[in-house]
Write an enzyme that holds these catalytic residues in place. Sequence first.
Site, mmCIF file in Angstrom:
data_model
loop_
_atom_site.group_PDB
_atom_site.id
_atom_site.type_symbol
_atom_site.label_atom_id
_atom_site.label_comp_id
_atom_site.label_asym_id
_atom_site.label_seq_id
_atom_site.Cartn_x
_atom_site.Cartn_y
_atom_site.Cartn_z
ATOM 1 N N ASP A 109 25.817 58.975 29.222
ATOM 2 C CA ASP A 109 25.312 58.922 27.852
ATOM 3 C C ASP A 109 26.365 58.438 26.859
ATOM 4 O OD1 ASP A 109 26.960 61.057 28.050
ATOM 5 O OD2 ASP A 109 25.572 62.528 27.213
ATOM 6 N N HIS A 114 40.135 35.406 36.898
ATOM 7 C CA HIS A 114 39.730 36.430 35.929
ATOM 8 C C HIS A 114 40.180 37.822 36.403
ATOM 9 C CE1 HIS A 114 36.500 33.625 33.999
ATOM 10 N NE2 HIS A 114 37.722 33.340 33.614
ATOM 11 N N ASP A 127 46.660 36.049 29.941
ATOM 12 C CA ASP A 127 45.572 35.304 29.299
ATOM 13 C C ASP A 127 44.828 36.318 28.458
ATOM 14 O OD1 ASP A 127 43.249 33.978 28.590
ATOM 15 O OD2 ASP A 127 42.891 33.117 30.577
ATOM 16 N N ASP A 152 42.242 32.533 22.418
ATOM 17 C CA ASP A 152 42.252 32.450 23.891
ATOM 18 C C ASP A 152 43.557 31.762 24.290
ATOM 19 O OD1 ASP A 152 41.666 32.305 26.559
ATOM 20 O OD2 ASP A 152 40.079 30.797 26.362
ATOM 21 N N HIS A 163 40.003 24.922 38.372
ATOM 22 C CA HIS A 163 39.008 25.013 37.282
ATOM 23 C C HIS A 163 39.142 23.814 36.351
ATOM 24 C CE1 HIS A 163 42.365 26.301 34.698
ATOM 25 N NE2 HIS A 163 42.706 27.138 35.672
ATOM 26 N N HIS A 175 37.253 24.394 27.216
ATOM 27 C CA HIS A 175 35.932 24.860 26.783
ATOM 28 C C HIS A 175 35.972 25.006 25.271
ATOM 29 C CE1 HIS A 175 37.701 28.901 26.352
ATOM 30 N NE2 HIS A 175 38.227 28.736 27.542
ATOM 31 N N HIS A 225 33.948 31.378 25.542
ATOM 32 C CA HIS A 225 33.346 30.144 26.044
ATOM 33 C C HIS A 225 32.211 29.858 25.073
ATOM 34 C CE1 HIS A 225 34.940 31.565 30.180
ATOM 35 N NE2 HIS A 225 35.876 30.994 29.464
ATOM 36 N N GLU A 273 43.863 24.061 29.022
ATOM 37 C CA GLU A 273 44.409 25.127 29.866
ATOM 38 C C GLU A 273 44.549 24.730 31.336
ATOM 39 O OE1 GLU A 273 41.653 28.447 30.576
ATOM 40 O OE2 GLU A 273 40.329 27.577 29.061
ATOM 41 N N TYR A 317 47.751 26.817 41.168
ATOM 42 C CA TYR A 317 47.655 28.092 41.873
ATOM 43 C C TYR A 317 47.974 27.848 43.344
ATOM 44 C CZ TYR A 317 45.152 28.693 37.531
ATOM 45 O OH TYR A 317 44.833 28.697 36.201
ATOM 46 N N ARG A 347 49.378 29.061 34.478
ATOM 47 C CA ARG A 347 48.421 28.419 33.556
ATOM 48 C C ARG A 347 49.034 28.460 32.163
ATOM 49 N NH1 ARG A 347 44.313 31.032 34.944
ATOM 50 N NH2 ARG A 347 44.018 32.637 33.358
ATOM 51 N N GLU A 374 47.719 27.786 28.260
ATOM 52 C CA GLU A 374 46.473 27.558 27.505
ATOM 53 C C GLU A 374 46.736 27.601 26.007
ATOM 54 O OE1 GLU A 374 43.447 30.612 28.046
ATOM 55 O OE2 GLU A 374 41.901 29.186 27.403
#
Length: 460
Positions: free
Chosen positions: A59, A262, A279, A290, A370, A374, A381, A404, A408, A426, A428
């Site tokens: 709840d 992610h 990130d 971002d 990737h 974006h 996004h 970005e 990897y 990365r 970005e």
Amino acid sequence: MVVTAAWHLPMLRFVLPLTQQPSPSPAVYRARRQRIAERIGEGAALILHGGQSRIRSNDTEHRFRPDSNFHYLSGLSEPGAVLVVRPGRDPEFALFVRPRDPQAEIWSGRRIGPEQARAVYGADAAWPIGELAAQLPRLLDGCATVHLPFAAYEALDRQVFAAIDHLRRRNRYGDVAPERLEDARALLGEDRIIKDAGALGSLRRAVDISARGHLAALRACRPGLYEHELEALLEYHFRRLGSSGPGYGSIVGTGDNATILHYVDNCCRLEEGHLVLIDAGAEWDYFTGDITRTFPVSGRFTPAQRDLYAIVLAANEAGIREAQVGSTVDSIYHVCLRTLCQGLRDLGLVDGDLDGILEDEARYIGYTRHRHSHWLGADVHDAGHYCFHREPRPLQPGMVLTIEPGLYIAADDERAPAELRGTGIRIEDDVLIQAAGPEVLTHLVPKGIDELEAIVGSEA
Ligand code: GLY
Ligand code: MN
Ligand code: MN
């Protein structure tokens, strides 16, 4: 009863708490509704739901975050609200909100109620949300087209279709039912994609707060900390500076956690000799930054890490140079990708001539994984088409996008030098497209090798 100023002012604050004032200002939202009204024209209606509270467990609820399109047009952040815009008709802007309820407000917070919906949020008419079903037929009568976000809020869809059905059946009494539905997400996306002054102000503030969180994490980083400690530090600065919190789950990945795109577990120890990838972005007025930076935990890149980092940095910088009016997200990707693939080839991770590599995605995608851009705005996004008729759309002044690129190297990649296995890098940035050239909104956070080595751990 005589109302004295001393009594009246605190009460006013109770009725209109600062947190429930529209921000940046009602005029910004009015101008947006006006633009949307011009796009859909007279004879149309737009209906948006503001979102509901969501259960976290049993709840208890998540903190409420309004639907981006709804907030973009109303400035209102309250669960269970609906807006209707009807260009050229009265009321042109209607709000349905939860009714005031002193008992419920003691438990779960203040509500604006219909009166403040009119006085503060500029609605021409406002009703308790329970009246939506009764009012919708009247509001939609004579509207040829209804703009509704497709497949977003089932209960709202049902109420709109019930209202349309009601009007259809009453046609013999003169009612006129809408006969066309259009997706409001596409409509709003095309407005949101070019940032107006209010959006840009909110976004700049979101990026600025995001940058301050990243700077704090860079300065505090040292071996022995845990990923979640850097996450806590970032988010401490976000909240300290008034942000409602991260615009998406903060990613703090060290070692091969950085190869998980992610990754949000953020539970591991930062080890000497490893890199850490952060990130994360803060929200302001429900716009989000971002930013990604990758840096050595100890403040010194190893030679192999430095070489790999330099490739990603070169790709990021090439992508930013490509972010010109008339260019496209696809061409930014291809510029970044060419730089990354050239680097992979130089490191001996892929073979062959560069054009041959680029023509065969299977040869590099395991390392690049990737796309590299974006749209950025109210959603990380963000809304807006990327292509029309399968052609990438040209970039226009006022668009904001990320650049970005990353590389990897899986922990079990036997082709890679042992010391680079399980490494993710990365970088970005958030970039505003302008006629005069790209503006890097995220410039406050260093990304050059020397700058990073100078700042990492400087306050540890
Ligand atoms: N933070 C998610 C992304 O960069 O797309
Ligand atoms: Mn991004
Ligand atoms: Mn990101």
